[in-house]
Enzyme design. Structure first.
Site, mmCIF file in Angstrom:
data_model
loop_
_atom_site.group_PDB
_atom_site.id
_atom_site.type_symbol
_atom_site.label_atom_id
_atom_site.label_comp_id
_atom_site.label_asym_id
_atom_site.label_seq_id
_atom_site.Cartn_x
_atom_site.Cartn_y
_atom_site.Cartn_z
ATOM 1 N N PHE A 147 0.910 -1.326 -0.125
ATOM 2 C CA PHE A 147 -0.110 -0.014 0.083
ATOM 3 C C PHE A 147 0.967 1.279 0.136
ATOM 4 C CE2 PHE A 147 1.092 -0.083 4.567
ATOM 5 C CZ PHE A 147 1.077 1.195 4.846
ATOM 6 N N LYS A 171 -1.146 -6.911 -9.067
ATOM 7 C CA LYS A 171 -2.225 -7.265 -8.069
ATOM 8 C C LYS A 171 -1.719 -6.110 -7.174
ATOM 9 C CE LYS A 171 -2.863 -8.275 -4.523
ATOM 10 N NZ LYS A 171 -3.246 -7.576 -3.361
ATOM 11 N N ARG A 175 -5.532 -1.640 -0.205
ATOM 12 C CA ARG A 175 -5.524 -0.301 0.312
ATOM 13 C C ARG A 175 -5.514 0.903 -0.472
ATOM 14 N NH1 ARG A 175 -2.387 -1.804 5.835
ATOM 15 N NH2 ARG A 175 -1.336 -3.337 4.706
ATOM 16 N N SER A 224 5.507 -7.010 3.241
ATOM 17 C CA SER A 224 6.064 -7.213 4.487
ATOM 18 C C SER A 224 6.904 -8.739 4.252
ATOM 19 C CB SER A 224 4.954 -7.443 5.556
ATOM 20 O OG SER A 224 4.067 -8.553 5.307
ATOM 21 N N CYS A 279 9.661 1.393 3.436
ATOM 22 C CA CYS A 279 10.560 0.464 3.788
ATOM 23 C C CYS A 279 11.923 0.989 4.127
ATOM 24 C CB CYS A 279 10.471 -0.541 2.422
ATOM 25 S SG CYS A 279 11.243 -0.121 1.072
ATOM 26 N N GLU A 381 9.522 -4.579 12.915
ATOM 27 C CA GLU A 381 9.101 -3.335 11.930
ATOM 28 C C GLU A 381 7.864 -2.819 12.284
ATOM 29 O OE1 GLU A 381 8.093 -4.163 7.957
ATOM 30 O OE2 GLU A 381 9.069 -2.570 7.193
HETATM 31 P P1 NAD Z 1 1.542 -6.669 3.070
HETATM 32 O O1 NAD Z 1 2.804 -7.712 3.269
HETATM 33 O O2 NAD Z 1 0.451 -6.581 4.279
HETATM 34 O O3 NAD Z 1 0.902 -6.597 1.417
HETATM 35 C C1 NAD Z 1 1.400 -6.663 0.283
HETATM 36 C C2 NAD Z 1 0.720 -7.503 -0.720
HETATM 37 O O4 NAD Z 1 0.531 -8.774 -0.158
HETATM 38 C C3 NAD Z 1 -0.525 -6.899 -0.849
HETATM 39 O O5 NAD Z 1 -0.691 -6.699 -2.192
HETATM 40 C C4 NAD Z 1 -1.612 -7.667 -0.061
HETATM 41 O O6 NAD Z 1 -2.894 -7.562 -0.618
HETATM 42 C C5 NAD Z 1 -0.998 -9.149 -0.402
HETATM 43 N N1 NAD Z 1 -1.184 -9.830 1.030
HETATM 44 C C6 NAD Z 1 -1.262 -9.555 2.146
HETATM 45 N N2 NAD Z 1 -1.605 -10.694 3.059
HETATM 46 C C7 NAD Z 1 -1.497 -11.599 2.362
HETATM 47 C C8 NAD Z 1 -1.522 -12.989 2.484
HETATM 48 N N3 NAD Z 1 -1.796 -13.351 3.740
HETATM 49 N N4 NAD Z 1 -1.393 -13.752 1.697
HETATM 50 C C9 NAD Z 1 -1.244 -13.417 0.267
HETATM 51 N N5 NAD Z 1 -1.128 -12.086 -0.044
HETATM 52 C C10 NAD Z 1 -1.116 -10.993 0.938
HETATM 53 O O7 NAD Z 1 2.179 -5.317 3.026
HETATM 54 P P2 NAD Z 1 1.582 -3.907 3.275
HETATM 55 O O8 NAD Z 1 1.167 -3.435 4.533
HETATM 56 O O9 NAD Z 1 0.903 -3.478 2.026
HETATM 57 O O10 NAD Z 1 2.945 -3.005 2.808
HETATM 58 C C11 NAD Z 1 3.839 -2.510 3.831
HETATM 59 C C12 NAD Z 1 4.975 -3.512 4.127
HETATM 60 O O11 NAD Z 1 5.682 -3.517 2.724
HETATM 61 C C13 NAD Z 1 6.123 -3.037 4.984
HETATM 62 O O12 NAD Z 1 6.626 -4.327 5.702
HETATM 63 C C14 NAD Z 1 7.279 -2.507 4.122
HETATM 64 O O13 NAD Z 1 8.699 -2.628 4.695
HETATM 65 C C15 NAD Z 1 7.233 -3.389 2.956
HETATM 66 N N6 NAD Z 1 7.922 -2.647 1.733
HETATM 67 C C16 NAD Z 1 8.884 -3.090 1.361
HETATM 68 C C17 NAD Z 1 9.644 -2.697 0.254
HETATM 69 C C18 NAD Z 1 10.988 -3.047 -0.111
HETATM 70 O O14 NAD Z 1 11.367 -2.651 -1.251
HETATM 71 N N7 NAD Z 1 11.945 -3.979 0.552
HETATM 72 C C19 NAD Z 1 9.069 -1.552 -0.389
HETATM 73 C C20 NAD Z 1 7.643 -1.133 -0.056
HETATM 74 C C21 NAD Z 1 7.225 -1.716 1.350
#
Ligand code: NAD
Length: 495
Positions: A147, A171, A175, A224, A279, A381
């Protein structure tokens, strides 16, 4: 209520079900986003498979023309893209404009695709035999995004995958789904044929359908760490190429010789910009020595307390709300835990209310001092406007702290000492390092990626790593008949 549809083969479709989308500044539901599963992913793969051969056969220079046009459209409509991001994420308008600019950088890099796909050629590797490399697209590839950068993270993937000749299924996060749909429309306007890019919204069902689908060759994930690990394991088990970027805990070390005002300003931007929902946000300040720590905390305290917090429509705001009420509750609970575990609460952001925006998901900037590595505020985190100060005895103590942390996305050192800077860049076990640069996100012609639990898979995103991820190498060794016959050979020949 506005419905945000999937976009498959260029057409909006809604299907059954949906998820509420909020404006974090007001707390109001603004839309319902479609929620897809196997049916929608099947439809998107079918559309992408139909479109792939024609797009892959399009000369790279013609694909580059779409990239140039996308760049132009993004420039012309950056305000609209930024407003769309802020309306669902909550970040300030200037921060959202910065996000658009960083995504645009990747489009600019992809404009050079004819050059980037050039392979090596070796003439006469044996008598009359030439050898050359080419990089071919993978087919239908998918991206799953978080998000916090609803435009930039999809743009880490789409220009690279598309320029390389693949068809792409996005995909996005449920949010913040509107910016990805807007980007889809801009790609279409830029000349991308229908079906080459498809957007399917949803949560776990849509992700699982992508992971298992035999028509998808590769997956890029950003989110995450637990989900990154899951996506990597299940995607690889299904035989796909997977890159999965996870979460972070980024440290900024302040040496005794650093310019403390500069370090404090850097910590403000890197710790509280975008409400810490980055991140590459710095969530741990590591002053070296008690004297440095006392002086740094004294400089940070008034700055954190004076943070200007407001909606994205307020040009003076430095930080917006958190993305959802649930996320604010989670971040807030970490502040409770930090206090209970013995951290010193220097500035408390809990309970912030904004006049006219009473139902928004606000949380003020929070500063915790004397945090230790065993506390949950340090281990996990938090992804919010909470900066922890972990005091290091000396430089080696600071390096040891960072190298022992399982996350390894970004880190920074603030110093005037060239020796220390060189040693830090060499020995620190982290993927992206800043020297007097708090958020060292690589520019579009380098590549982005952490180490350890911040990435699963062997490729970073965008830049040269993106080209390698979205293509596979083929090496052709060829001989043309010359009239000279050498007869059958049953052994490798010596050159
Ligand atoms: P998230 O892991 O909750 O969601 C990421 C994606 O996974 C979304 O598209 C979501 O719909 C999907 N998802 C969520 N739960 C799932 C499940 N149980 N099974 C399968 N798919 C699922 O992350 P978020 O809250 O949207 O974003 C924040 C996180 O992303 C933080 O941990 C941040 O550090 C990380 N992030 C990392 C980078 C990087 O480059 N390393 C960049 C941006 C964000």
């Amino acid at each position: 209520m506005k419905l945000i549809p999937h976009l498959i083969a260029g057409q909006p479709t809604s299907g059954a079900g949906g998820t509420a989308v909020f404006n974090p500044a007001t707390g109001e539901q603004t839309a319902q986003v479609a929620s897809g599963g196997r049916g929608e992913i099947d439809a998107a793969v079918t559309a992408a498979r139909c479109a792939f051969p024609g797009w892959a056969a399009t000369p790279p220079a013609k694909r580059a023309k779409v990239m140039y046009e996308m760049r132009r459209l993004m420039e012309a409509r950056k305000d609209e893209i930024a407003r769309t991001i802020s309306a669902e994420h909550g970040k300030t308008h200037s921060d959202a404009l910065g996000e658009v600019a960083r995504g645009q950088e990747v489009v600019e890099f992809a404009c050079g695709i004819p050059h980037l796909l050039k392979g090596a050629f070796s003439k006469n590797v044996s008598n009359g035999v030439d050898c050359y490399d080419e990089r071919q697209p993978l087919g239908v590839v998918a991206g799953i995004t978080p998000f916090n950068f609803p435009a930039m993270v999809p743009l880490w993937m789409m220009p690279m995958a598309l320029a390389c000749g693949n068809a792409f299924i996005l995909k996005p996060s449920e949010r913040a789904p509107s910016a990805p749909n807007l980007l889809h429309d801009l790609w279409r306007e830029a000349g991308l044929p229908d079906g080459v890019l498809n957007v399917v919204h949803g949560g776990k069902d849509a992700v699982d359908a992508i992971l298992d689908h035999q028509g998808i060759a590769a997956i890029s994930f950003v989110g995450s760490t637990p989900i990154a690990q899951y996506v990597y394991a299940r995607g690889c088990a299904a035989g796909k190429r997977v890159q999965a970027l996870g979460g972070a805990k980024n440290h900024l070390v302040v040496m005794p010789d650093a310019d403390l005002d500069q370090a404090a300003d850097a910590l403000m931007g890197a710790g509280y910009g975008s409400a810490g929902e980055r991140c590459m946000a710095v969530s741990v300040a590591v002053p070296v020595g008690e004297k440095t720590a006392d002086a740094l905390v004294a400089k940070l305290k008034p700055r954190v307390a004076a943070l200007k917090i407001g909606p994205s429509t307020d040009a003076g705001a430095e930080m917006g709300p958190l993305v959802t009420a649930a996320h604010r509750a989670k971040v807030s609970s970490y502040i409770d835990a930090g206090q209970a575990e013995g951290a010193q609460l220097v500035v408390d952001g809990r309970g912030l209310k904004l006049q006219g925006y009473e139902n928004g998901f606000w949380l003020g900037g929070t500063l915790l001092d004397r945090v230790t590595p065993t506390m949950s505020v340090y281990r996990d985190e938090i992804f919010g406007p909470v900066l922890s100060v972990v005091r290091a005895r000396d430089y080696e103590d600071a390096v040891g702290l960072i190298n022992a942390n399982p996350f390894a996305n970004g880190t920074a050192l603030f110093t005037r000492d060239g020796d220390a800077a060189r040693d830090f860049a060499d020995r620190i076990q982290v993927g992206m390092v800043g020297i007097n640069v708090p958020i060292p996100v690589p520019v579009g012609f380098h590549s982005f990626g952490g180490w350890k639990s911040s990435i699963f898979g062997s490729h970073g995103v965008y830049g040269p790593e993106g080209i390698h991820f979205y293509t596979r190498l083929k090496t052709v060794t060829s001989r043309w008949p010359t009239g000279m016959r050498s007869g059958p050979q049953f052994h490798f020949t010596e050159r």
